[in-house]
Scaffold this motif. Structure first.
Motif, PDB file in Angstrom:
ATOM      1  N   UNK A 165       0.846  -1.198   0.000  1.00 36.87           N
ATOM      2  CA  UNK A 165       0.000   0.000   0.000  1.00 36.87           C
ATOM      3  C   UNK A 165       0.884   1.253   0.000  1.00 36.87           C
ATOM      4  N   UNK A 166       1.929   1.256   0.832  1.00 34.75           N
ATOM      5  CA  UNK A 166       2.839   2.408   0.897  1.00 34.75           C
ATOM      6  C   UNK A 166       3.489   2.637  -0.467  1.00 34.75           C
ATOM      7  N   UNK A 167       3.940   1.568  -1.094  1.00 30.51           N
ATOM      8  CA  UNK A 167       4.637   1.697  -2.386  1.00 30.51           C
ATOM      9  C   UNK A 167       3.747   2.314  -3.452  1.00 30.51           C
ATOM     10  N   UNK A 168       2.453   2.054  -3.378  1.00 25.29           N
ATOM     11  CA  UNK A 168       1.561   2.558  -4.422  1.00 25.29           C
ATOM     12  C   UNK A 168       0.824   3.841  -4.041  1.00 25.29           C
ATOM     13  N   UNK A 169       0.831   4.232  -2.768  1.00 23.45           N
ATOM     14  CA  UNK A 169       0.023   5.373  -2.339  1.00 23.45           C
ATOM     15  C   UNK A 169       0.779   6.528  -1.703  1.00 23.45           C
ATOM     16  N   UNK A 170       2.022   6.334  -1.332  1.00 24.23           N
ATOM     17  CA  UNK A 170       2.760   7.387  -0.641  1.00 24.23           C
ATOM     18  C   UNK A 170       3.822   7.950  -1.572  1.00 24.23           C
ATOM     19  N   UNK A 171       3.737   9.252  -1.805  1.00 26.46           N
ATOM     20  CA  UNK A 171       4.731   9.911  -2.647  1.00 26.46           C
ATOM     21  C   UNK A 171       5.951  10.230  -1.793  1.00 26.46           C
ATOM     22  N   UNK A 172       7.118   9.937  -2.325  1.00 27.89           N
ATOM     23  CA  UNK A 172       8.357  10.174  -1.600  1.00 27.89           C
ATOM     24  C   UNK A 172       9.193  11.207  -2.334  1.00 27.89           C
TER      25      UNK A 172
END
Length: 174
Positions: A91-98
């Motif tokens: 979920x983090x990989x697809x939803x959180x912009x870094x």
């Protein structure tokens, strides 16, 4: 520490605030609409089952066959935990912009939530043990310690998600 109530209006693509995470732990039957909170609930369930299996394996007089059975249960539960941690990290990989220049955190969000879930189970157990004792309204040193450690983890989680949202820190994804 002031009590913060979980917002019910945070978006599905936002990192859940600490209060929402704790509510998911406290209300395992609640229908969670956020994938991270659903996985967090499952992690608490895994840690509770894991603790029960370990306690049963260490009971006096338990046979070696039963110990082997409980050991296999713990291994199966740990595999389930790995899957739920993976759900959070996906979920983090697809939803959180870094932001590319932000400092990299040492753990994935799934690993952080797994540690919080484990401490939640330990703190709950210390409280239920205390409530069944001779002085249920007095927290002993162990119960106080476990709840303090949980609060510290929650504070760290809040700091982490604030830093991620403000692009000062990024979460590892693998």
């Amino acid at each position: 520490m002031a009590i913060e109530y979980a917002r019910s209006d945070f978006a599905a693509e936002e990192l859940p605030p600490p209060a929402a995470l704790l509510r998911a732990f406290r209300e395992p039957d609640a229908d969670q609409h956020h994938r991270v909170l659903c996985a967090a609930q499952r992690l608490v369930e895994c840690h509770a089952r894991r603790r029960q299996a370990l306690e049963a394996a260490h009971c006096p007089g338990v046979s070696s066959t039963r110990v082997a059975t409980y050991s296999q249960m713990v291994e199966d539960i740990d595999n389930q935990r790995t899957e739920w941690i993976g759900h959070i990290d996906t979920w983090v990989a697809t939803n959180v912009q870094h932001r590319s220049g932000a400092s990299l955190h040492t753990e994935t969000l799934g690993a952080v939530i797994d540690r919080i879930a484990a401490k939640w189970v330990t703190a709950q157990r210390s409280l239920s043990d205390k409530m069944s004792g001779p002085h249920p309204l007095e927290l002993d040193g162990e119960a106080h310690l476990q709840w303090t450690r949980l609060a510290e983890l929650i504070d760290g989680y809040q700091d982490l998600i604030t830093d991620v949202v403000e692009h000062r820190r990024r979460l590892p994804v693998w």
